[in-house]
Motif scaffolding. Sequence first.
Motif, PDB file in Angstrom:
ATOM      1  N   ASN A 108      27.270  53.229  50.922  1.00 30.47           N
ATOM      2  CA  ASN A 108      28.424  52.451  50.466  1.00 30.47           C
ATOM      3  C   ASN A 108      29.336  53.370  49.656  1.00 30.47           C
ATOM      4  O   ASN A 108      29.072  53.631  48.484  1.00 30.47           O
ATOM      5  N   PRO A 109      30.432  53.873  50.249  1.00 34.25           N
ATOM      6  CA  PRO A 109      31.289  54.829  49.556  1.00 34.25           C
ATOM      7  C   PRO A 109      31.968  54.273  48.305  1.00 34.25           C
ATOM      8  O   PRO A 109      32.451  55.040  47.469  1.00 34.25           O
ATOM      9  N   ASN A 110      31.996  52.962  48.150  1.00 35.06           N
ATOM     10  CA  ASN A 110      32.648  52.343  46.992  1.00 35.06           C
ATOM     11  C   ASN A 110      31.707  52.079  45.823  1.00 35.06           C
ATOM     12  O   ASN A 110      32.131  51.542  44.807  1.00 35.06           O
ATOM     13  N   LEU A 111      30.452  52.455  45.953  1.00 42.86           N
ATOM     14  CA  LEU A 111      29.459  52.164  44.921  1.00 42.86           C
ATOM     15  C   LEU A 111      29.636  53.099  43.725  1.00 42.86           C
ATOM     16  O   LEU A 111      29.644  54.316  43.879  1.00 42.86           O
ATOM     17  N   THR A 112      29.772  52.531  42.552  1.00 45.85           N
ATOM     18  CA  THR A 112      29.900  53.329  41.324  1.00 45.85           C
ATOM     19  C   THR A 112      28.536  53.842  40.889  1.00 45.85           C
ATOM     20  O   THR A 112      27.493  53.304  41.299  1.00 45.85           O
ATOM     21  N   VAL A 113      28.551  54.849  40.048  1.00 39.62           N
ATOM     22  CA  VAL A 113      27.305  55.373  39.486  1.00 39.62           C
ATOM     23  C   VAL A 113      26.560  54.268  38.748  1.00 39.62           C
ATOM     24  O   VAL A 113      25.338  54.132  38.873  1.00 39.62           O
ATOM     25  N   GLU A 114      27.283  53.457  37.999  1.00 40.21           N
ATOM     26  CA  GLU A 114      26.654  52.387  37.223  1.00 40.21           C
ATOM     27  C   GLU A 114      25.989  51.352  38.131  1.00 40.21           C
ATOM     28  O   GLU A 114      24.851  50.940  37.875  1.00 40.21           O
ATOM     29  N   ALA A 115      26.680  50.920  39.173  1.00 42.87           N
ATOM     30  CA  ALA A 115      26.106  49.927  40.087  1.00 42.87           C
ATOM     31  C   ALA A 115      24.915  50.509  40.838  1.00 42.87           C
ATOM     32  O   ALA A 115      23.888  49.843  41.002  1.00 42.87           O
ATOM     33  N   PHE A 116      25.040  51.761  41.269  1.00 41.02           N
ATOM     34  CA  PHE A 116      23.942  52.432  41.953  1.00 41.02           C
ATOM     35  C   PHE A 116      22.740  52.549  41.021  1.00 41.02           C
ATOM     36  O   PHE A 116      21.606  52.279  41.412  1.00 41.02           O
ATOM     37  N   SER A 117      23.003  52.940  39.779  1.00 42.02           N
ATOM     38  CA  SER A 117      21.934  53.088  38.786  1.00 42.02           C
ATOM     39  C   SER A 117      21.198  51.777  38.558  1.00 42.02           C
ATOM     40  O   SER A 117      19.966  51.754  38.476  1.00 42.02           O
ATOM     41  N   ASP A 118      21.951  50.695  38.439  1.00 38.58           N
ATOM     42  CA  ASP A 118      21.313  49.390  38.214  1.00 38.58           C
ATOM     43  C   ASP A 118      20.475  48.964  39.414  1.00 38.58           C
ATOM     44  O   ASP A 118      19.413  48.367  39.251  1.00 38.58           O
TER      45      ASP A 118
END
Length: 131
Positions: free
Chosen positions: A82-92
């Motif tokens: 998902n190219p739109n995934l932020t580091v924060e969302a990915f981390s969670d």
Amino acid sequence: MTFNTKSLLIAVFSLLISAAASAQSGENTYKQVCVSCHGSGVLNAPKFGDKAKWAPLIAEGQVTLTAHAYVGVRAMPPKGGNPNLTVEAFSDALVYIVNNSGGKWTSPDAKTVAAINKEIEERKAGLNKKQ
């Protein structure tokens, strides 16, 4: 500065709501992005809940594992595809997976996110040198 009981309860409640929102967000991201591979073990992806497969990955540490997975590792595409995934969302999402697979991580604070971002840049630089 003094806290009364009401202020303390409000502060504790706010923290619990924030933690619950992060957990729910991580679960939602997992279900939207990660489950397609980590639910079934596609291309040898460690399955959700498989403590034996996740143990050595969890041992890498939250910063390293998050950064390497975010950049892409082995058959896993960057950002889980998902190219739109932020580091924060990915981390969670990774916290959600890890905590259901034998680990005990918390949603990263600003200092941890900064460390993850630094590791991401180092990882990208290392990968670019290999090409």
